[in-house]
Design a protein around this motif. Structure first.
Motif, PDB file in Angstrom:
ATOM      1  N   PRO A  29      11.553  -2.610 -12.582  1.00  0.00           N
ATOM      2  CA  PRO A  29      10.431  -3.514 -12.916  1.00  0.00           C
ATOM      3  C   PRO A  29      10.410  -4.759 -12.038  1.00  0.00           C
ATOM      4  O   PRO A  29      11.385  -5.053 -11.344  1.00  0.00           O
ATOM      5  N   ALA A  30       9.280  -5.472 -12.084  1.00  0.00           N
ATOM      6  CA  ALA A  30       9.052  -6.610 -11.196  1.00  0.00           C
ATOM      7  C   ALA A  30       9.866  -7.827 -11.633  1.00  0.00           C
ATOM      8  O   ALA A  30       9.374  -8.707 -12.351  1.00  0.00           O
ATOM      9  N   VAL A  31      11.130  -7.863 -11.216  1.00  0.00           N
ATOM     10  CA  VAL A  31      12.021  -8.987 -11.524  1.00  0.00           C
ATOM     11  C   VAL A  31      12.735  -9.390 -10.247  1.00  0.00           C
ATOM     12  O   VAL A  31      12.749  -8.653  -9.259  1.00  0.00           O
ATOM     13  N   THR A  32      13.325 -10.581 -10.270  1.00  0.00           N
ATOM     14  CA  THR A  32      14.111 -11.028  -9.123  1.00  0.00           C
ATOM     15  C   THR A  32      15.481 -10.353  -9.151  1.00  0.00           C
ATOM     16  O   THR A  32      16.115 -10.246 -10.199  1.00  0.00           O
ATOM     17  N   VAL A  45      23.514  -0.518   0.068  1.00  0.00           N
ATOM     18  CA  VAL A  45      22.696  -1.627  -0.399  1.00  0.00           C
ATOM     19  C   VAL A  45      22.852  -1.689  -1.921  1.00  0.00           C
ATOM     20  O   VAL A  45      22.406  -0.784  -2.634  1.00  0.00           O
ATOM     21  N   SER A  46      23.513  -2.733  -2.415  1.00  0.00           N
ATOM     22  CA  SER A  46      23.734  -2.909  -3.854  1.00  0.00           C
ATOM     23  C   SER A  46      22.888  -4.072  -4.350  1.00  0.00           C
ATOM     24  O   SER A  46      22.705  -5.068  -3.637  1.00  0.00           O
ATOM     25  N   TYR A  47      22.358  -3.967  -5.578  1.00  0.00           N
ATOM     26  CA  TYR A  47      21.564  -5.058  -6.123  1.00  0.00           C
ATOM     27  C   TYR A  47      21.601  -5.011  -7.652  1.00  0.00           C
ATOM     28  O   TYR A  47      21.897  -3.968  -8.255  1.00  0.00           O
ATOM     29  N   ARG A  48      21.280  -6.167  -8.254  1.00  0.00           N
ATOM     30  CA  ARG A  48      21.297  -6.289  -9.718  1.00  0.00           C
ATOM     31  C   ARG A  48      20.255  -7.314 -10.149  1.00  0.00           C
ATOM     32  O   ARG A  48      19.863  -8.192  -9.366  1.00  0.00           O
ATOM     33  N   THR A  49      19.818  -7.178 -11.375  1.00  0.00           N
ATOM     34  CA  THR A  49      18.860  -8.137 -11.919  1.00  0.00           C
ATOM     35  C   THR A  49      19.584  -9.423 -12.306  1.00  0.00           C
ATOM     36  O   THR A  49      20.778  -9.412 -12.628  1.00  0.00           O
ATOM     37  N   LEU A  50      18.860 -10.543 -12.295  1.00  0.00           N
ATOM     38  CA  LEU A  50      19.440 -11.842 -12.650  1.00  0.00           C
ATOM     39  C   LEU A  50      19.058 -12.259 -14.071  1.00  0.00           C
ATOM     40  O   LEU A  50      19.497 -13.315 -14.537  1.00  0.00           O
ATOM     41  N   ALA A  51      18.234 -11.465 -14.740  1.00  0.00           N
ATOM     42  CA  ALA A  51      17.810 -11.763 -16.117  1.00  0.00           C
ATOM     43  C   ALA A  51      17.504 -10.444 -16.808  1.00  0.00           C
ATOM     44  O   ALA A  51      17.345  -9.414 -16.143  1.00  0.00           O
TER      45      ALA A  51
END
Length: 495
Positions: free
Chosen positions: A312-315, A372-378
């Motif tokens: 979803p559209a999150v940072t 490439v690793s990533y995670r949501t901040l909220a």
């Protein structure tokens, strides 16, 4: 389908003809006329270009491998892999060379198949060799809405047609298909809209024919590279469970002379996860070695990398790091932040130690991978890691030219391939489509006169007649950087 008409204009090659008529109608026996070709310099020759335009040179290299005077690892990537080289070494290469370069047998017509097709089939007396199996196209985890693509490069083994086919029940589709010309173009890079003397150039592969819609079939010559982009259509639904892996078949759709089945690997992503579109516009990189360099300074190149549109559209916050690199190849690890509906260019510089095999053993496909690793901040809290399988080929410093012209039923072509060492290979052919004999003198100049000086003798409707030679020219070694920017001028005089 879009065909690349006017190849000479695209590659910077200018051809024109001049017909001198001495009291006779043009095109008659015993006429004498001269036609010309001018070729601008191109980038280093690819293995595909060698197979299509310098096949006799590759045949000579195979003879050296068979004689034990040349390491086979230097020749395998040029001919198409270990399996093809094994098949070539099992042939009588000396007899094959004589058959391709000698006069036609009385009462028989010359083959209209390309020289590389004839070489692979041992003078059209044997079946095509089996190529090495290609690496799978790995898409990793996929979710509905993803727009990932992967590029597949296959080398055609025979003259004719090539087709790319995916089972109709697969969610994957062929997105585009391109038959490569084999040439690396040198495109000037502009500085503030102006071209500066001595400006750097951008090297790209020249397409010959491209398709953006079905049917996925294109004409090819033996030894020609075919790039097929596979992906998911925009908005394609991905099943929530199970395996969505598939297979793509690339090969000859008419005679079935050759085919390659390449697995497509993919797994549906878990629901409620975070997903970022990770794209590498150039998963197969063609790199060119420096002509001159400091051995203590690593060779560097830029890897294109784009991330966009979290779903979803999150940072999200992410990192890029190496996963598997060839010895001597290095890259930095770094972090990034990606906002909703944002596209971020994460292109970065990679380095190659010039003492490592990845640099010294050139013209070899080097596969590597990054994560490439990533995670949501909220909330919703989620994380993901995606592995990208990439590859590069490093070509040595070299230059090539090619030009052709046709007039009065006689068509000729000449090519020159120059190494920074001064070693110069020239190849040429002429074809006579007339009901009379023809003799053609080819005279070519590349800074120095008589770089090409050949005589082609042809009978009625005879040809193509081939010629090839390799010499070392000290002047070219001493002034390589100057010579590689000069035009190649050829005059063909028909007697």
């Amino acid at each position: 389908m879009t065909r690349c008409h006017g190849r000479c204009a695209v590659t910077g090659v200018l051809s024109f003809s001049l017909l001198a008529v001495a009291g006779r109608a043009a095109g008659q026996e015993a006429d004498r006329f001269t036609f010309y070709g001018v070729a601008r310099p191109r980038g280093p020759a690819t293995p595909s270009e060698l197979r299509m335009h310098h096949p006799l040179r590759l045949l000579e290299l195979c003879q050296k491998v068979k004689a034990g005077s040349l390491d086979r690892l230097r020749v395998e990537p040029l001919v198409g892999g270990r399996g093809i080289l094994d098949a070539l070494l099992a042939m009588d290469l000396d007899a094959l060379y004589v058959k391709l370069t000698g006069p036609a047998t009385a009462g028989t017509a010359r083959s209209q198949n390309s020289p590389w097709h004839q070489i692979l089939t041992d003078g059209e007396t044997a079946p095509l060799p089996q190529p090495d199996p290609p690496a799978p196209l790995d898409f990793g985890d996929l979710a509905t809405g993803d727009t990932h693509t992967r590029a597949l490069r296959v080398t055609a083994l025979a003259d004719g047609m090539v087709e790319a086919r995916i089972p109709p029940d697969s969610p994957f589709q062929v997105m585009s298909m391109t038959v490569q010309d084999g040439v690396i173009l040198e495109l000037p890079m502009r500085d503030r809209g102006l071209l500066r003397p001595g400006a750097h150039v951008k090297r790209v592969r020249a397409p010959e024919i491209a398709r953006q819609q079905a049917p996925w079939q294109l004409p090819v010559r033996a030894g020609q590279d075919v790039d097929v982009v596979v992906g998911l259509p925009v908005g394609a639904a991905v099943p929530s469970g199970g395996n969505i892996s598939s297979v793509i078949t690339v090969g000859d759709p008419l005679g079935g002379a050759w085919r390659q089945d390449v697995p497509i690997l993919a797994v549906p992503a878990l629901k409620g996860d975070i997903r970022v579109t990770v794209a590498t516009p150039e998963p197969l990189l063609d790199l060119v070695a420096d002509a001159y360099y400091n051995p203590n300074v690593p060779y560097t190149f830029v890897l294109p990398l784009l991330v966009s549109y979290p779903n979803p559209a999150v940072t999200v916050q992410g990192t890029v790091q190496p996963l598997s690199l060839p010895p001597g190849v290095s890259m930095p690890s770094f972090s990034f932040f990606l906002a909703p509906n944002q596209t971020l260019d994460l292109s970065f510089t990679m380095s190659i130690d010039r003492s490592a095999a990845a640099y010294t053993q050139q013209e070899v496909l080097r596969q590597f991978s990054i994560r490439v690793s990533y995670r949501t901040l909220a909330p919703p809290l989620a994380s993901r890691a995606e592995d990208l399988n990439l590859a590069f080929t490093l070509y040595p410093g070299s230059q090539s030219w090619s030009t052709s012209a046709k007039v009065g039923g006689v068509q000729c072509e000449e090519s020159v391939y120059l190494f920074a060492t001064g070693e110069t290979t020239r190849s040429g052919w002429c074809d006579n489509r007339n009901a009379y004999t023809a003799k053609v003198l080819a005279d070519g100049t590349l800074v120095l006169p008589k770089v090409v000086y050949d005589i082609f003798s042809m009978g009625w409707f005879d040809g193509p007649v081939f010629s090839s030679s390799t010499v070392t020219i000290p002047y070219f070694q001493q002034h390589y950087l100057f010579v590689r920017e000069q035009p190649f001028l050829v005059g063909w005089t028909k007697f």
